[in-house]
Design a protein around this motif. Sequence first.
Motif, short mmCIF file in Angstrom:
data_model
loop_
_atom_site.label_atom_id
_atom_site.label_comp_id
_atom_site.label_asym_id
_atom_site.label_seq_id
_atom_site.Cartn_x
_atom_site.Cartn_y
_atom_site.Cartn_z
N ASN A 147 2.28 1.43 -4.38
CA ASN A 147 2.58 2.48 -3.41
C ASN A 147 1.31 3.25 -3.12
O ASN A 147 0.35 3.21 -3.90
CB ASN A 147 3.69 3.41 -3.93
CG ASN A 147 3.31 4.10 -5.24
OD1 ASN A 147 2.87 3.46 -6.20
ND2 ASN A 147 3.48 5.41 -5.29
N GLU B 40 2.94 -0.56 2.15
CA GLU B 40 3.55 0.42 3.05
C GLU B 40 2.74 0.57 4.34
O GLU B 40 3.28 0.97 5.37
CB GLU B 40 3.66 1.78 2.36
CG GLU B 40 4.63 1.80 1.20
CD GLU B 40 4.51 3.07 0.39
OE1 GLU B 40 5.41 3.93 0.51
OE2 GLU B 40 3.52 3.22 -0.36
N GLN C 70 8.73 8.67 -3.07
CA GLN C 70 9.35 8.05 -1.90
C GLN C 70 8.56 6.81 -1.48
O GLN C 70 7.34 6.86 -1.37
CB GLN C 70 9.44 9.04 -0.74
CG GLN C 70 10.34 10.23 -1.00
CD GLN C 70 10.45 11.13 0.21
OE1 GLN C 70 10.19 10.74 1.33
NE2 GLN C 70 10.84 12.38 -0.03
N LEU C 71 9.28 5.74 -1.25
CA LEU C 71 8.64 4.47 -0.93
C LEU C 71 9.09 4.02 0.46
O LEU C 71 10.28 3.93 0.74
CB LEU C 71 9.05 3.42 -1.97
CG LEU C 71 8.16 2.20 -2.17
CD1 LEU C 71 6.76 2.61 -2.56
CD2 LEU C 71 8.77 1.29 -3.23
N ALA D 177 3.01 1.10 -9.85
CA ALA D 177 3.58 2.35 -9.33
C ALA D 177 2.66 3.50 -9.70
O ALA D 177 2.24 3.63 -10.85
CB ALA D 177 4.97 2.58 -9.89
N TYR E 23 8.99 -4.94 -3.46
CA TYR E 23 9.48 -3.58 -3.19
C TYR E 23 10.38 -3.08 -4.31
O TYR E 23 10.22 -1.94 -4.80
CB TYR E 23 10.25 -3.57 -1.87
CG TYR E 23 10.83 -2.22 -1.51
CD1 TYR E 23 10.11 -1.32 -0.74
CD2 TYR E 23 12.10 -1.85 -1.96
CE1 TYR E 23 10.62 -0.07 -0.43
CE2 TYR E 23 12.62 -0.60 -1.65
CZ TYR E 23 11.88 0.28 -0.88
OH TYR E 23 12.41 1.52 -0.58
N GLU E 24 11.32 -3.91 -4.72
CA GLU E 24 12.25 -3.51 -5.78
C GLU E 24 11.52 -3.22 -7.08
O GLU E 24 11.87 -2.29 -7.81
CB GLU E 24 13.30 -4.61 -5.99
CG GLU E 24 14.28 -4.75 -4.82
CD GLU E 24 15.26 -5.89 -5.02
OE1 GLU E 24 15.08 -6.66 -6.00
OE2 GLU E 24 16.19 -6.02 -4.20
N ASN F 272 9.52 0.11 -6.73
CA ASN F 272 10.49 1.20 -6.67
C ASN F 272 11.09 1.50 -8.04
O ASN F 272 11.28 2.66 -8.42
CB ASN F 272 11.59 0.86 -5.67
CG ASN F 272 12.43 2.07 -5.29
OD1 ASN F 272 11.90 3.16 -5.08
ND2 ASN F 272 13.72 1.89 -5.19
N LYS F 273 11.37 0.45 -8.79
CA LYS F 273 11.94 0.61 -10.13
C LYS F 273 10.93 1.21 -11.10
O LYS F 273 11.29 1.97 -12.01
CB LYS F 273 12.43 -0.75 -10.65
CG LYS F 273 13.14 -0.69 -11.99
CD LYS F 273 13.63 -2.06 -12.40
CE LYS F 273 14.34 -2.02 -13.75
NZ LYS F 273 14.82 -3.37 -14.16
N LEU G 5 8.49 3.35 -10.36
CA LEU G 5 8.03 4.68 -9.99
C LEU G 5 8.50 5.75 -10.98
O LEU G 5 9.69 5.94 -11.17
CB LEU G 5 8.54 5.05 -8.59
CG LEU G 5 7.69 4.63 -7.40
CD1 LEU G 5 8.40 5.00 -6.10
CD2 LEU G 5 6.31 5.27 -7.44
#
Length: 230
Positions: A58, A135, A144-145, A167, A203-204, A207-208, A210
């Motif tokens: 990110n 991104e 926030q992603l 992350a 992405y997953e 996000n996980k 972070l």
Amino acid sequence: MAQTALPPADLLPVRRQATLAYRAVRLVAVPLMHLVFRFNVKGRANIPHSGNYVVIANHLNWLDEFALLMLFPVEPRIHFLADPTILVTRKVQWWIVRQTGGFVPVVRERHGDKALFRHVDRALEVGGAVAIFPEGNYGPAEGQLMPFKKGFAHFALKAGVPVVPVALSGTKDLWLRKRIEVVIGEPIEPAGRTPESLTEAGYESVNKLLPAYREEPGRKLLRKRLTTLF
């Protein structure tokens, strides 16, 4: 922007080995970064010990690139894809980038530039690593992603190299001795995946990973200067 010519995608050579200039800058920059900020890193064991890879993370501010360069091995050399539109107007920073290499200019005005894709493919082909912020822009806020673009997946699939998710937390606003959280996840193997499924998996994973962000109390020395340094 000042009337400064924007560089071509293949401005600098790509390679697996770190240049002497890069090693010299790293020798100074790493202890300096640790002096200015407090880094808390988890998952170093997930960095592949052999072969090259694509790193995805990110993106919140300029410190993200420096954090990855500090925390990943000197070799395989990491090459960043970044928009130089503002950077080329800052002579000192641009000179450092030109001398140390590891930079592939991505100019939005040249969307679909074939030279860019050839250059990134070449970096992976010769054994270099590539770092991409899928991104495409700075995220709006900590934690926030935004949706990921598929470019990293295409590069990883074509080269047959794993994707290493990272992350970052705490880099949106910066001040002296701020704590920066970095979590490195398990590599995602591209075998059997499509660009779409690899993008979704990346992405997953990020996000996980972070971490929850909590702003520290107390004085925030040099906040404006450090936040906008680059």
